[in-house]
Design a protein around this motif. Structure first.
Motif, short mmCIF file in Angstrom:
data_model
loop_
_atom_site.label_atom_id
_atom_site.label_comp_id
_atom_site.label_asym_id
_atom_site.label_seq_id
_atom_site.Cartn_x
_atom_site.Cartn_y
_atom_site.Cartn_z
N TYR A 221 -7.44 -8.28 1.92
CA TYR A 221 -7.27 -7.13 1.19
C TYR A 221 -8.20 -7.35 -0.06
O TYR A 221 -7.98 -6.45 -0.96
CB TYR A 221 -5.75 -6.53 0.84
N GLU A 222 -9.01 -8.37 -0.19
CA GLU A 222 -9.54 -8.70 -1.39
C GLU A 222 -10.84 -7.95 -1.46
O GLU A 222 -11.28 -7.07 -0.47
CB GLU A 222 -10.39 -10.31 -1.15
N GLY A 223 -11.34 -7.66 -2.68
CA GLY A 223 -12.40 -6.96 -3.01
C GLY A 223 -12.18 -5.34 -3.14
O GLY A 223 -13.35 -4.59 -3.28
N LYS A 224 -11.05 -5.19 -3.00
CA LYS A 224 -10.75 -3.61 -3.39
C LYS A 224 -10.13 -3.28 -4.73
O LYS A 224 -9.63 -2.02 -4.88
CB LYS A 224 -9.82 -3.28 -2.26
N GLY A 225 -9.72 -4.37 -5.40
CA GLY A 225 -9.29 -3.94 -6.90
C GLY A 225 -7.48 -3.85 -6.71
O GLY A 225 -6.89 -3.64 -7.60
N TYR A 226 -7.09 -4.06 -5.75
CA TYR A 226 -5.70 -4.19 -5.63
C TYR A 226 -4.92 -5.17 -6.60
O TYR A 226 -3.77 -4.92 -7.27
CB TYR A 226 -5.29 -4.34 -4.22
N ALA A 227 -5.32 -6.41 -6.62
CA ALA A 227 -4.77 -7.27 -7.57
C ALA A 227 -4.81 -6.69 -8.90
O ALA A 227 -3.76 -7.04 -9.69
CB ALA A 227 -5.33 -8.89 -7.23
N LEU B 266 0.85 -1.25 0.01
CA LEU B 266 -0.03 0.07 0.07
C LEU B 266 0.94 1.38 0.23
O LEU B 266 1.92 1.34 0.96
CB LEU B 266 -0.86 0.03 1.38
N LYS B 267 0.79 2.05 -0.96
CA LYS B 267 1.39 3.29 -1.20
C LYS B 267 1.52 4.26 0.30
O LYS B 267 2.37 4.55 0.79
CB LYS B 267 0.94 4.28 -2.23
N ASP B 268 0.19 4.48 0.91
CA ASP B 268 0.18 5.23 2.08
C ASP B 268 0.84 4.66 3.35
O ASP B 268 1.30 5.37 4.10
CB ASP B 268 -1.41 5.43 2.43
N GLU B 269 0.95 3.13 3.41
CA GLU B 269 1.35 2.75 4.82
C GLU B 269 2.63 1.82 4.59
O GLU B 269 3.27 1.18 5.45
CB GLU B 269 0.30 1.87 5.19
#
Length: 180
Positions: free
Chosen positions: A92-98, A63-66
């Motif tokens: 972290y699923e369901g947030k579009g990160y993958a 994560l860029k912010d953390e």
């Protein structure tokens, strides 16, 4: 070393400080293809991030912010072709990160590494990865019946898995993404 970033993510080399986050999702792999990478202890995770930090085919997704490790990508080069894959912490699923990370990886491989073709293997039961491949514009190229075994049955014999192959060519990626 940072390889690239996206709107919300930094894709970089692994660091020793990633061990606890890696352990969080490699202690209980959800897909059989990662069973051989299963980690039993935090000390094993430290060894694994040290190994991954020296492997240029391995990418830490943070994560860029953390700067928290939420997953990893890999891209194994075969001339102008890359075999790719991903593994993400289920929290972290369901947030579009993958998808965001994989799309960034595809851009990186096609542009910076001058790739011509990207492909991946996905188990027939791994619906999330199949949908991710499709959302990236990859096409199904085939189904390999009883292709590989990662685990054993109760009687000790290999349990073979059916595996799908997806792929995309550079010109297809560029067409889908406005020529970038």
């Amino acid at each position: 070393m940072e390889f690239f970033s996206t709107d919300r993510l930094i894709i970089r080399s692994f660091r020793e400080s990633d061990a606890a986050d890696l352990f969080a999702y490699f202690s209980m792999p959800r897909v059989n293809c990662f069973v051989d990478e299963q980690l039993a202890t935090l000390e094993d995770a430290v060894k694994e991030v040290r190994k991954k930090s020296k492997d240029h085919s391995q990418f830490a997704v943070c994560l860029k912010d953390e700067d928290v490790l939420i997953g990893n990508l890999f891209a194994m080069q075969e001339e102008d072709t890359f075999n790719v894959g991903w593994n993400f912490n289920g929290s972290y699923e369901g947030k579009g990160y993958a998808r965001e990370a994989a799309a960034g990886l595809f851009d990186y491989l096609f542009v910076k590494k001058e790739g011509r073709r990207i492909y991946c293997y996905v188990e027939d039961y791994n619906i999330r990865s199949q949908k991710l491949c499709e959302s990236l514009g990859m096409r199904g190229e085939g189904l390999f019946l009883e292709f590989i075994s990662f685990v054993k049955k109760n009687d000790g014999t290999p349990r073979y898995e059916n595996t799908l192959q997806f792929a995309i060519l550079k010109w297809e990626w560029e067409k889908l993404n406005g020529g970038r």
